[in-house]
Design an enzyme around this catalytic site. Sequence first.
Site, PDB file in Angstrom:
ATOM      1  N   GLU A 107      21.640 -17.387  19.244  1.00 35.75           N
ATOM      2  CA  GLU A 107      20.692 -16.568  18.503  1.00 35.75           C
ATOM      3  C   GLU A 107      19.433 -17.423  18.386  1.00 35.75           C
ATOM      4  OE1 GLU A 107      19.275 -14.921  14.256  1.00 35.75           O
ATOM      5  OE2 GLU A 107      20.459 -16.725  14.496  1.00 35.75           O
ATOM      6  N   ASP A 152      24.459 -19.294  15.296  1.00 34.34           N
ATOM      7  CA  ASP A 152      23.459 -18.788  14.373  1.00 34.34           C
ATOM      8  C   ASP A 152      22.276 -19.751  14.299  1.00 34.34           C
ATOM      9  OD1 ASP A 152      22.852 -16.818  12.205  1.00 34.34           O
ATOM     10  OD2 ASP A 152      22.851 -18.632  10.985  1.00 34.34           O
TER      11      ASP A 152
END
Length: 556
Positions: free
Chosen positions: A277, A214
Amino acid sequence: MTQELTSPSPAPQAPGTGRGPGWWRDAVIYQVYVRSFADSDGDGIGDLRGARERLPYLKDLGVDAVWLTPFYASPQADGGYDVADYRAVDPLFGTLQDADELIRAAHDLGLRVIVDIVPNHTSDRHPWFQDPELARQRYLFRPGKGESGELPPNDWESVFGGPAWTRTDRGDWYLHLFAPEQPDLNWDNPEVHAEFEAIMRFWLDLGVDGFRVDVAHGMIKAPGLPDIGHGAQAQLIGAQMLPFFDQDGVHAIHRAWRRLLDGYGDARGKQVIGVAEAWAPTAERLALYVRPDELHQAFNFQFLNAPWQSDALRSVIDASLAATASVGAPTTWVLSNHDVVRHTTRLGGSLARARAATLLMLALPGSAYLYQGEELGLPEVTDLPDEVRQDPAFFRGGRATGAVGPGTDTESAPDGAAAGGQDGFRDGCRVPLPWSGELPPYGFGPGGSWLPQPADWGGLTVAAQTGDPASTLELYRAALELRRRLPGLGDGPMSWAPAPDGVLAFTRPGLLCTVNTLGHDVGLPAPGTPLLSSAPVTVDDATAQLPGDSCTWWAI
């Protein structure tokens, strides 16, 4: 002779092959947003046991791996992306034993399991942040400006709206690029590095096959934390260099993690992967995250945000393939996720375009990610009442404008964030899945659902679409079966072919893909034998009629 083709039912699939070494280069990975996938205990919130019980559905769908969104101990200020304990399962989702059983069950079915890791920030309930002395070592605290430090240290804005700084009782300020409950970690502290490597080892020892990282672009901030001098900063993410995102220093972290992952892979005899990401201003900058000694995949948000126009799509595809080829990596394609308007709605509210876009994506070289429910053709839910909405951005400064930028779980390019959605926020793509029945909660669980489901979803359930050759679910099943069976699909060469204006055509070994982005039929010489189409395509003698907003795969 006239031939018409629509979506055939898929052929029976062989038991899971596991794809072997390099499995990730052409894998199809299914994203499970845990709280909205399947509820086993009737509390209206999806959980790990519910996900485990539905794994056979994913096996039958034809995917290679499952990515699970965070299920760790968390106050849930941001859907679990505010982690208080990275080694514990939140009681909302079950227990550590449930996680272990899910991983084992997936492996028994030939499915790999990828879990989220959240390294840019923690919850403000994390033990580190709760200890005032540790907090000032391991997070980004700064004195304020002004005569008495009453002003934030710089002009940075939160991705969720409002300032990126919160003042403490001591009078200093801490950085949170997302919600105030998500303080940013200080990656200049070696103890932070050591802790996250230990967290990864914990889950690798439990058997996971990789991590989706993330905010992989966010851990390192520019020295001195300089002002940006621009408002509405979320709109700049992914468009230009910013002092808090895509700094070159993040790559040293990813290189260290790649060494860790490779070590585990060598010990197991199978590869475990890292997926970034990452938002970057160019395809070339994004490709840096997937150099041979860094992560294995990076989400391709440029493709996700491309308009439904042949020239724009071709430009994004060319740039993406060229950039990843320059570092020897596959391109990773995605159309929907838990942070963006579902692509059925984003592409003009057109299921025809959504189906065509999916076949286009699955015909491209590399790996593809599917978001739960897209295989059902689910639209964005755009009429949720304010009292049920939970996206933290809804309650902050961006509420008035709907300006939600990409980030932790805000992977929407700002220009497209509100396209077809509800004020640009993310609850509408997170409504729980419909599995069966005519009324909510449509088999989601024995109780209700944490977000209300539309009353007209009875025809979109898994049960309603199974066995219907014209359904979107059967189109996905057929496409994934062909993708596994045809040696030319997946990770391999691609060449553009001549096509009329508004139409894309490209070849893969043994296959040609045509995409009509126009709203009307287009005729062209039949390029081969039709295998699969997102809409009924007719072939009369040597002429094919491509329906508007359609994609067709041809055997050549």
